[in-house]
Design a protein around this motif. Structure first.
Motif, PDB file in Angstrom:
ATOM      1  N   TYR A   6       0.837  -1.200   0.000  1.00  0.00           N
ATOM      2  CA  TYR A   6       0.000   0.000   0.000  1.00  0.00           C
ATOM      3  C   TYR A   6       0.870   1.249   0.000  1.00  0.00           C
ATOM      4  O   TYR A   6       1.764   1.396   0.828  1.00  0.00           O
ATOM      5  CB  TYR A   6      -0.917   0.002   1.229  1.00  0.00           C
ATOM      6  N   ARG A   7       0.582   2.134  -0.946  1.00  0.00           N
ATOM      7  CA  ARG A   7       1.257   3.421  -1.000  1.00  0.00           C
ATOM      8  C   ARG A   7       0.539   4.432  -0.101  1.00  0.00           C
ATOM      9  O   ARG A   7      -0.574   4.173   0.367  1.00  0.00           O
ATOM     10  CB  ARG A   7       1.283   3.945  -2.442  1.00  0.00           C
ATOM     11  N   HIS A   8       1.185   5.577   0.074  1.00  0.00           N
ATOM     12  CA  HIS A   8       0.582   6.614   0.918  1.00  0.00           C
ATOM     13  C   HIS A   8      -0.727   7.135   0.331  1.00  0.00           C
ATOM     14  O   HIS A   8      -1.582   7.634   1.057  1.00  0.00           O
ATOM     15  CB  HIS A   8       1.561   7.773   1.124  1.00  0.00           C
ATOM     16  N   ASP A   9      -0.894   6.983  -0.993  1.00  0.00           N
ATOM     17  CA  ASP A   9      -2.104   7.486  -1.641  1.00  0.00           C
ATOM     18  C   ASP A   9      -3.056   6.350  -2.047  1.00  0.00           C
ATOM     19  O   ASP A   9      -4.009   6.577  -2.793  1.00  0.00           O
ATOM     20  CB  ASP A   9      -1.749   8.337  -2.861  1.00  0.00           C
ATOM     21  N   SER A  10      -2.814   5.133  -1.544  1.00  0.00           N
ATOM     22  CA  SER A  10      -3.754   4.035  -1.787  1.00  0.00           C
ATOM     23  C   SER A  10      -5.055   4.292  -1.040  1.00  0.00           C
ATOM     24  O   SER A  10      -5.061   4.940   0.009  1.00  0.00           O
ATOM     25  CB  SER A  10      -3.153   2.705  -1.337  1.00  0.00           C
ATOM     26  N   ALA A  11      -6.165   3.766  -1.574  1.00  0.00           N
ATOM     27  CA  ALA A  11      -7.471   3.989  -0.951  1.00  0.00           C
ATOM     28  C   ALA A  11      -7.592   3.179   0.333  1.00  0.00           C
ATOM     29  O   ALA A  11      -7.464   1.947   0.303  1.00  0.00           O
ATOM     30  CB  ALA A  11      -8.582   3.600  -1.919  1.00  0.00           C
ATOM     31  N   PRO A  12      -7.865   3.825   1.469  1.00  0.00           N
ATOM     32  CA  PRO A  12      -8.031   3.089   2.729  1.00  0.00           C
ATOM     33  C   PRO A  12      -9.326   2.278   2.730  1.00  0.00           C
ATOM     34  O   PRO A  12     -10.303   2.646   2.071  1.00  0.00           O
ATOM     35  CB  PRO A  12      -8.084   4.203   3.792  1.00  0.00           C
ATOM     36  N   ALA A  13      -9.318   1.189   3.495  1.00  0.00           N
ATOM     37  CA  ALA A  13     -10.512   0.359   3.665  1.00  0.00           C
ATOM     38  C   ALA A  13     -10.352  -0.445   4.952  1.00  0.00           C
ATOM     39  O   ALA A  13     -10.121  -1.655   4.908  1.00  0.00           O
ATOM     40  CB  ALA A  13     -10.711  -0.557   2.458  1.00  0.00           C
ATOM     41  N   PRO A  14     -10.478   0.202   6.095  1.00  0.00           N
ATOM     42  CA  PRO A  14     -10.242  -0.501   7.362  1.00  0.00           C
ATOM     43  C   PRO A  14     -11.274  -1.593   7.627  1.00  0.00           C
ATOM     44  O   PRO A  14     -12.439  -1.476   7.235  1.00  0.00           O
ATOM     45  CB  PRO A  14     -10.325   0.618   8.405  1.00  0.00           C
ATOM     46  N   LEU A  15     -10.825  -2.647   8.328  1.00  0.00           N
ATOM     47  CA  LEU A  15     -11.692  -3.783   8.633  1.00  0.00           C
ATOM     48  C   LEU A  15     -12.280  -3.726  10.038  1.00  0.00           C
ATOM     49  O   LEU A  15     -13.257  -4.414  10.315  1.00  0.00           O
ATOM     50  CB  LEU A  15     -10.904  -5.098   8.509  1.00  0.00           C
ATOM     51  N   ASN A  16     -11.678  -2.945  10.932  1.00  0.00           N
ATOM     52  CA  ASN A  16     -12.137  -2.951  12.319  1.00  0.00           C
ATOM     53  C   ASN A  16     -12.228  -1.535  12.888  1.00  0.00           C
ATOM     54  O   ASN A  16     -11.841  -0.563  12.234  1.00  0.00           O
ATOM     55  CB  ASN A  16     -11.229  -3.840  13.187  1.00  0.00           C
ATOM     56  N   ALA A  17     -12.747  -1.435  14.100  1.00  0.00           N
ATOM     57  CA  ALA A  17     -12.992  -0.128  14.716  1.00  0.00           C
ATOM     58  C   ALA A  17     -11.691   0.639  14.934  1.00  0.00           C
ATOM     59  O   ALA A  17     -11.662   1.870  14.805  1.00  0.00           O
ATOM     60  CB  ALA A  17     -13.733  -0.310  16.039  1.00  0.00           C
ATOM     61  N   TYR A  18     -10.624  -0.070  15.258  1.00  0.00           N
ATOM     62  CA  TYR A  18      -9.333   0.599  15.426  1.00  0.00           C
ATOM     63  C   TYR A  18      -8.904   1.274  14.130  1.00  0.00           C
ATOM     64  O   TYR A  18      -8.554   2.461  14.110  1.00  0.00           O
ATOM     65  CB  TYR A  18      -8.278  -0.418  15.873  1.00  0.00           C
ATOM     66  N   GLY A  19      -8.935   0.535  13.030  1.00  0.00           N
ATOM     67  CA  GLY A  19      -8.562   1.112  11.745  1.00  0.00           C
ATOM     68  C   GLY A  19      -9.444   2.276  11.354  1.00  0.00           C
ATOM     69  O   GLY A  19      -8.968   3.295  10.838  1.00  0.00           O
TER      70      GLY A  19
END
Length: 306
Positions: free
Chosen positions: A121-134
């Motif tokens: 993952y690059r700094h400009d990759s799209a985030p997609a967290p799986l949990n509440a922490y993320g």
């Protein structure tokens, strides 16, 4: 005099950062802590907006590093209000107060803003967290961006380094089970062999942050999002094997090849560190070298299996 405020200086990363910055001639470090304030730290609850504003107004730092957070995924999952207070609202308050004083803010984030399905993952990759922490850390990144134009997010993966307790890092937290499995009456310890992690040494991170602070001191502050990571992929089972070797223990370890955590974790969130590397920032200590330094400094024998 260049003054840096380290928020969360009693934690795993905060201590390493204070140790690194204290060696810089002409720099002054103001360290804050909440749960473990010490003689050379300022007690500060970052959930108290007024206290935060008064701290920044009184100290007038040139830069502020936010190393305080709720980083335990299971705690975040069961107490989202606490996760938001520390990982989002406090970042917003600190960054806004720093902006009013013209200070650069560096906020620490995590590889858990990604789902782990398509690394690296690059700094400009799209985030997609799986949990509440993320999710909370991603919201914290956005809170920083909304609160100041003189700020930077540093995403980091699994950290380990000099500790005051085994549980401080998911790396060293494995030691008691490893030691117990090596005892005469011990049973084999099951270790996750599914999730791929990139253990990263806190003194190396502190070194990189110091280099980033030096750029700000020269009037060339880094903004936006950057990432730093160790470059040795391993799962917890492999980490445990290397810990056992370092401790010279004949451990009985069993790999688990399917996820067993109640809170969902990503499979492989390898962070690309190219943006910082292109600036000549960062260093990496080999895991086997670094973990031996950590273990040598912590009196483990007789306690690990307790």
């Amino acid at each position: 005099m260049f003054k840096v405020a380290v928020i969360g200086a009693s934690g795993l990363l905060g201590r390493a950062l204070v140790d690194e910055l204290a060696q810089q001639a002409g720099w002054r470090v103001v360290a804050t802590a909440f749960s473990r304030p010490g003689r050379n730290t300022v007690a500060l609850d970052i959930r108290d907006a007024r206290a935060v504003e008064q701290f920044v107004e009184r100290e007038v730092p040139d830069a502020l590093v936010i190393a305080a957070a709720e980083r335990r995924p299971d705690v975040c999952e069961h107490n989202p209000a606490l996760a938001r207070a520390l990982n989002v609202d406090a970042v917003r308050t600190l960054a806004a107060a720093a902006k009013r004083r013209g200070a650069w803010t560096l906020s620490i984030s995590t590889d858990y803003v990604f789902d782990g399905a398509h690394p690296p993952y690059r700094h400009d990759s799209a985030p997609a967290p799986l949990n509440a922490y993320g999710h909370s850390k991603l919201e914290g990144e956005r809170a920083l961006a909304e609160s100041t134009d003189l700020g930077c997010v540093l995403r980091l993966p699994l950290l380990y380094g000099p500790i005051v307790a085994w549980a401080e890092s998911a790396v060293t937290s494995l030691v008691p089970a490893i030691a117990a499995s090596a005892s005469r009456e011990g049973n084999a310890a099951a270790m996750d062999a599914w999730a791929i992690r990139y253990p990263t040494f806190t003194p190396d991170v502190a070194f990189a942050i110091r280099q980033m602070l030096e750029r700000h001191a020269r009037g060339d502050a880094i903004r936006g999002i950057v990432q730093w990571s160790g470059d040795e992929p391993m799962n917890k089972y492999e980490i445990a094997v290397r810990l056992a070797e370092a401790l010279q223990l004949d451990a009985q370890l069993t790999p688990q090849h399917t996820p067993t955590d109640a809170t969902p974790r990503p499979h492989n969130c390898h962070l690309a560190s190219d943006r910082l590397a292109a600036l000549g920032i960062g260093r990496r200590t080999p895991f086997d070298v670094a973990i031996r330094q950590v273990l040598a400094a912590f009196p483990w024998r007789g306690e690990a299996a307790a």
